[in-house]
Design a protein around this motif. Structure first.
Motif, PDB file in Angstrom:
ATOM      1  N   GLN A  60      28.900  -8.419   2.120  1.00 56.82           N
ATOM      2  CA  GLN A  60      29.518  -7.297   2.814  1.00 56.82           C
ATOM      3  C   GLN A  60      29.799  -7.654   4.261  1.00 56.82           C
ATOM      4  O   GLN A  60      28.882  -7.811   5.065  1.00 56.82           O
ATOM      5  CB  GLN A  60      28.599  -6.091   2.733  1.00 56.82           C
ATOM      6  CG  GLN A  60      28.361  -5.718   1.295  1.00 56.82           C
ATOM      7  CD  GLN A  60      28.413  -4.239   1.046  1.00 56.82           C
ATOM      8  OE1 GLN A  60      27.691  -3.481   1.676  1.00 56.82           O
ATOM      9  NE2 GLN A  60      29.245  -3.819   0.130  1.00 56.82           N
ATOM     10  N   THR A  83      22.719 -12.012   0.500  1.00 62.85           N
ATOM     11  CA  THR A  83      22.960 -10.592   0.686  1.00 62.85           C
ATOM     12  C   THR A  83      21.695  -9.784   0.426  1.00 62.85           C
ATOM     13  O   THR A  83      20.762 -10.269  -0.220  1.00 62.85           O
ATOM     14  CB  THR A  83      24.091 -10.108  -0.259  1.00 62.85           C
ATOM     15  OG1 THR A  83      24.199  -8.695  -0.199  1.00 62.85           O
ATOM     16  CG2 THR A  83      23.802 -10.512  -1.689  1.00 62.85           C
ATOM     17  N   ALA A  84      21.673  -8.578   0.951  1.00 63.98           N
ATOM     18  CA  ALA A  84      20.547  -7.692   0.673  1.00 63.98           C
ATOM     19  C   ALA A  84      20.775  -6.906  -0.621  1.00 63.98           C
ATOM     20  O   ALA A  84      19.909  -6.196  -1.084  1.00 63.98           O
ATOM     21  CB  ALA A  84      20.352  -6.719   1.838  1.00 63.98           C
ATOM     22  N   TYR A  85      21.968  -7.020  -1.176  1.00 65.25           N
ATOM     23  CA  TYR A  85      22.333  -6.223  -2.351  1.00 65.25           C
ATOM     24  C   TYR A  85      22.186  -7.052  -3.621  1.00 65.25           C
ATOM     25  O   TYR A  85      22.803  -8.110  -3.741  1.00 65.25           O
ATOM     26  CB  TYR A  85      23.780  -5.752  -2.246  1.00 65.25           C
ATOM     27  CG  TYR A  85      24.006  -4.787  -1.116  1.00 65.25           C
ATOM     28  CD1 TYR A  85      24.108  -3.433  -1.359  1.00 65.25           C
ATOM     29  CD2 TYR A  85      24.109  -5.243   0.191  1.00 65.25           C
ATOM     30  CE1 TYR A  85      24.308  -2.539  -0.334  1.00 65.25           C
ATOM     31  CE2 TYR A  85      24.300  -4.359   1.232  1.00 65.25           C
ATOM     32  CZ  TYR A  85      24.399  -3.007   0.970  1.00 65.25           C
ATOM     33  OH  TYR A  85      24.591  -2.137   1.992  1.00 65.25           O
ATOM     34  N   ASP A  86      21.386  -6.575  -4.571  1.00 65.63           N
ATOM     35  CA  ASP A  86      21.248  -7.370  -5.785  1.00 65.63           C
ATOM     36  C   ASP A  86      22.327  -7.045  -6.817  1.00 65.63           C
ATOM     37  O   ASP A  86      22.467  -7.728  -7.798  1.00 65.63           O
ATOM     38  CB  ASP A  86      19.848  -7.226  -6.395  1.00 65.63           C
ATOM     39  CG  ASP A  86      19.421  -5.788  -6.507  1.00 65.63           C
ATOM     40  OD1 ASP A  86      20.281  -4.901  -6.326  1.00 65.63           O
ATOM     41  OD2 ASP A  86      18.236  -5.538  -6.790  1.00 65.63           O
ATOM     42  N   LEU A 102      18.573 -13.370  -2.016  1.00 62.17           N
ATOM     43  CA  LEU A 102      18.399 -11.966  -1.648  1.00 62.17           C
ATOM     44  C   LEU A 102      17.628 -11.881  -0.344  1.00 62.17           C
ATOM     45  O   LEU A 102      16.516 -12.387  -0.226  1.00 62.17           O
ATOM     46  CB  LEU A 102      17.642 -11.234  -2.759  1.00 62.17           C
ATOM     47  CG  LEU A 102      18.519 -10.750  -3.912  1.00 62.17           C
ATOM     48  CD1 LEU A 102      17.657 -10.263  -5.055  1.00 62.17           C
ATOM     49  CD2 LEU A 102      19.461  -9.653  -3.438  1.00 62.17           C
TER      50      LEU A 102
ATOM     51  N   ASP B 172      18.688   4.317   2.375  1.00 66.83           N
ATOM     52  CA  ASP B 172      19.196   3.110   1.760  1.00 66.83           C
ATOM     53  C   ASP B 172      18.150   1.997   1.762  1.00 66.83           C
ATOM     54  O   ASP B 172      17.715   1.560   2.821  1.00 66.83           O
ATOM     55  CB  ASP B 172      20.428   2.684   2.556  1.00 66.83           C
ATOM     56  CG  ASP B 172      21.200   1.629   1.834  1.00 66.83           C
ATOM     57  OD1 ASP B 172      20.691   1.149   0.810  1.00 66.83           O
ATOM     58  OD2 ASP B 172      22.294   1.294   2.298  1.00 66.83           O
ATOM     59  N   HIS B 174      18.659  -0.974   1.220  1.00 61.88           N
ATOM     60  CA  HIS B 174      19.249  -2.167   1.827  1.00 61.88           C
ATOM     61  C   HIS B 174      19.042  -2.183   3.338  1.00 61.88           C
ATOM     62  O   HIS B 174      19.005  -3.241   3.950  1.00 61.88           O
ATOM     63  CB  HIS B 174      20.733  -2.248   1.489  1.00 61.88           C
ATOM     64  CG  HIS B 174      20.962  -2.256   0.017  1.00 61.88           C
ATOM     65  ND1 HIS B 174      21.512  -1.191  -0.644  1.00 61.88           N
ATOM     66  CD2 HIS B 174      20.658  -3.161  -0.914  1.00 61.88           C
ATOM     67  CE1 HIS B 174      21.560  -1.464  -1.927  1.00 61.88           C
ATOM     68  NE2 HIS B 174      21.038  -2.644  -2.124  1.00 61.88           N
ATOM     69  N   PHE B 177      15.842  -3.898   3.546  1.00 63.31           N
ATOM     70  CA  PHE B 177      15.971  -5.340   3.288  1.00 63.31           C
ATOM     71  C   PHE B 177      16.596  -6.051   4.483  1.00 63.31           C
ATOM     72  O   PHE B 177      16.124  -7.102   4.912  1.00 63.31           O
ATOM     73  CB  PHE B 177      16.828  -5.589   2.046  1.00 63.31           C
ATOM     74  CG  PHE B 177      16.242  -5.017   0.797  1.00 63.31           C
ATOM     75  CD1 PHE B 177      14.872  -4.998   0.595  1.00 63.31           C
ATOM     76  CD2 PHE B 177      17.062  -4.495  -0.193  1.00 63.31           C
ATOM     77  CE1 PHE B 177      14.330  -4.465  -0.555  1.00 63.31           C
ATOM     78  CE2 PHE B 177      16.523  -3.961  -1.346  1.00 63.31           C
ATOM     79  CZ  PHE B 177      15.164  -3.951  -1.531  1.00 63.31           C
ATOM     80  N   ASN B 178      17.651  -5.471   5.002  1.00 63.10           N
ATOM     81  CA  ASN B 178      18.328  -6.101   6.132  1.00 63.10           C
ATOM     82  C   ASN B 178      17.444  -6.128   7.371  1.00 63.10           C
ATOM     83  O   ASN B 178      17.450  -7.097   8.130  1.00 63.10           O
ATOM     84  CB  ASN B 178      19.645  -5.374   6.436  1.00 63.10           C
ATOM     85  CG  ASN B 178      20.755  -5.823   5.500  1.00 63.10           C
ATOM     86  OD1 ASN B 178      20.894  -7.010   5.229  1.00 63.10           O
ATOM     87  ND2 ASN B 178      21.530  -4.885   4.993  1.00 63.10           N
ATOM     88  N   LYS B 270      27.449   2.216   8.545  1.00 61.61           N
ATOM     89  CA  LYS B 270      27.755   1.440   7.342  1.00 61.61           C
ATOM     90  C   LYS B 270      29.255   1.380   7.062  1.00 61.61           C
ATOM     91  O   LYS B 270      29.783   0.331   6.735  1.00 61.61           O
ATOM     92  CB  LYS B 270      27.053   2.081   6.147  1.00 61.61           C
ATOM     93  CG  LYS B 270      26.029   1.160   5.553  1.00 61.61           C
ATOM     94  CD  LYS B 270      25.126   1.776   4.521  1.00 61.61           C
ATOM     95  CE  LYS B 270      25.720   2.673   3.487  1.00 61.61           C
ATOM     96  NZ  LYS B 270      24.692   3.194   2.577  1.00 61.61           N
TER      97      LYS B 270
END
Lengths: 254, 362
Positions: A60, A83-86, A102, B172, B174, B177-178, B270
């Motif tokens: 992204q 990415t952080a999205y799996d 990831l 979220d 994510h 995670f980020n 986002k």
């Protein structure tokens, strides 16, 4: 025996993520970082110019996402998605990504990815690597499943053009390429007409002829030029040939 | 088990009622045929108490023949038959008791007189049983409506729980995670920064959970949560993420539903700033006028970016929560103004009275 030097490019729009990758890679032997890019446009340009062996690619990003970047490349380096999205993992392996990291990930995981990259590159030199995905495979994976293409990506040298599908006038087959016409301009895209047509919304784009796909909103009228020989007149006055089968498809839609 | 037996008090009251009924019945008998009141009471009260218990049998008859059933005629005949049986039982009991009484009291009571008394009870028993049936139907109806009310309350509670769950899911993952990835990066280059980031992240999560558990919160708290969120995102995006705040201090104590602003700002990051190469400035404004609070979140968008799925979900969520909070008194509007996306929320400017606030704090 030392492993051959790998030339790597880092593509991520977040500074800390780039910094982390730089730090990790800096400690790995046999890796040279040839550049860092913060968005998809830069990545397409840099990959074309620097010809890296390996790209760490975020999914992204502004402008172009990771999949769209791949879609625009002719010669593709080994790709490791980060990415952080799996949820993109399946698509990533469909475009033959070597690995899928990831976030957050540690050094060990990165080393695994590097090992895989070396194996893949060695195998491709030996000629036993999996075949590179075709343009249609890439085009399919560049959009989420069940969705129609929303924009067409075109490369003009190192420049990238993004054309939203509603700005498309028509597409014309040119051997292995498609000539994409939009607002009086045209570009060549390395893809077959059938592949590109398959990615478009069939309720908006119709194959009117073996070599032409037209945006139905651009059609001003259909005229009978000769017996069984029709032409579609577009709003800008252009004329496109319409085959019998094409006319049947048009009639069905309108 | 009959609901009457759930409480001893009810059983006692019920027995007293039938006892008094027995006295009345005895008076009735003395009028029917002259006799000493004491004798009449000895005859009537035990029989009346027995009937009191037999009448409770209507509960089971009523339950197995609910009024909502498909055949009213059948319900009617069933109840009439039951009444007949109860009355017949009362008649038999009365006859036997009459005989026993006649023997015990060496008074000359003819068989015909005993039969007359028992017959009177037989005639009385039918309507009495039917009254009992009617009362039981009322009780059943009352309980059913009570249960329905409870169910509605329960579904209200579970709807709220679902909303909270959705709220938490809306956070979220994510983002987490980020943020962890940013911390991972900072550990090498800026350990102090990594620590600060851990602290902020922990603080943000804690505040989110705490706010989510409340019905309404002062805008200032909501803004503090947003600040935490933006501090974390600023580490990720660096200079690309700029913030402009225009907060009227008079809005600080105004109550808003919790986590109202955070999803809007998250959307702005986002779908706005993160998708622009050059980033951009998010404007957060709050003002107060004419008894209403207006909150604006505004972000630049990339004109070329195709609309991504999920963009409308957060907004729709906020809209629903506003509606649940104050219904039509609230207002949410979102529109694109050139290359800036603007969300404006207005709601009544309600402050928590200081007393209540103190109470909540204690």
């Amino acid at each position: 025996m030392t492993a051959p030097l790998l030339r790597a490019l880092i593509v991520d729009d977040e500074l800390p993520a780039c910094a982390l990758m730089r730090e990790y890679l800096g400690a790995e032997p046999g890796i040279e970082i040839v550049g860092e890019c913060a968005n998809g446009f830069e990545a397409v340009k840099a990959i074309g110019e620097l010809q890296p062996d390996l790209v760490f690619l975020d999914v992204q990003m502004p402008k172009l996402d990771g999949f769209e970047v791949l879609d625009l490349l002719d010669d593709r380096p080994a790709v490791v998605f980060c990415t952080a999205y799996d949820e993109f993992a399946i698509r990533a392996f469909e475009v033959h990504a070597v690995d899928y990291l990831l976030k957050p990930f540690g050094r060990e995981r990165l080393r695994e990815a590097l090992t895989r990259v070396r194996e893949r590159l060695a195998a491709s030199e030996a000629g036993s690597a999996p075949a590179a995905p075709s343009a249609s495979e890439l085009a399919t994976s560049a959009r989420a499943p069940g969705q129609h293409l929303e924009r067409v990506l075109l490369r003009d040298g190192s420049q990238v053009h993004v054309v939203p599908v509603d700005k498309l006038d028509y597409l014309e087959a040119q051997d292995d390429y498609v000539e994409v016409h939009s607002e009086g301009r045209s570009w060549l895209k390395h893809q077959t007409l059938a592949d590109l047509e398959a990615a478009l919304d069939p309720s908006r784009f119709v194959r009117v002829h073996r070599s032409f796909v037209v945006n139905v909103e651009r059609i001003a009228r259909i005229e009978l030029a000769a017996k069984d020989n029709r032409v579609a007149i577009l709003r800008d006055g252009r004329e496109l040939p319409v085959s019998r089968a094409g006319y049947a498809r048009l009639k069905e839609l309108l | 088990m009959h609901p009457l037996f759930a409480h001893r008090k009810w059983v006692a009251l019920y027995l007293i009622g039938w006892l008094l009924g027995g006295v009345l019945l005895a008076l009735f008998f003395t009028m029917l045929r002259p006799r000493p009141l004491l004798h009449a009471m000895e005859f009537a009260i035990p029989l009346n108490l027995i009937f009191g218990f037999v009448a409770l049998s209507a509960w089971w008859v009523c339950r197995s023949n609910p009024l909502s059933g498909p055949r009213p005629v059948r319900i009617f005949t069933t109840q009439m038959l039951a009444a007949l049986q109860v009355s017949a039982a009362w008649f038999v009991a009365a006859s036997l008791w009459g005989v026993v009484m006649a023997r015990a009291v060496s008074e000359t009571v003819s068989r015909a007189e005993i039969l007359q008394d028992a017959g009177t009870l037989f005639v009385l028993g039918m309507p009495l049983y039917l009254v009992s049936a009617v009362v039981h139907y009322l009780v059943i109806g009352f309980e059913a409506s009570h249960a329905a009310e409870r169910r509605i309350l329960q579904s209200d509670v579970s709807a709220r729980e679902a909303e909270l769950r959705a709220l938490r899911a809306q956070l979220d993952p994510h983002f987490l995670f980020n943020s962890l990835n940013s911390i991972n990066a900072l550990v090498g280059s800026d350990p102090e920064g990594a620590r600060r980031m851990c602290e902020r992240l922990g603080d943000f999560m804690r505040r989110t959970l705490a706010l989510g558990a409340k019905d309404e919160v002062p805008l200032a708290e909501e803004l503090a949560l947003v600040d935490r969120y933006l501090e974390i995102e600023q580490v990720r995006f660096g200079d690309r993420l700029q913030i402009m705040r225009e907060i009227d201090p008079a809005t600080a104590a105004c109550m808003v539903p919790p986590l109202l602003l955070q999803p809007l700002v998250e959307n702005a990051v986002k779908h706005g700033v993160a998708r622009r190469v050059e980033g951009g400035c998010i404007r957060i404004a709050a003002h107060r006028a004419n008894g209403r609070v207006g909150i604006v979140v505004e972000n630049p968008v990339d004109p070329d970016a195709p609309p991504k799925r999920g963009q409308g979900v957060g907004l729709e969520n906020v809209r629903r929560r506003l509606e649940a909070y104050r219904g039509r008194e609230t207002h949410l509007e979102a529109w694109l103004e050139g290359t800036r996306f603007r969300v404006e929320v207005t709601l009544p400017a309600g402050e928590l009275p200081p007393a209540v606030e103190k109470e909540k704090a204690s």
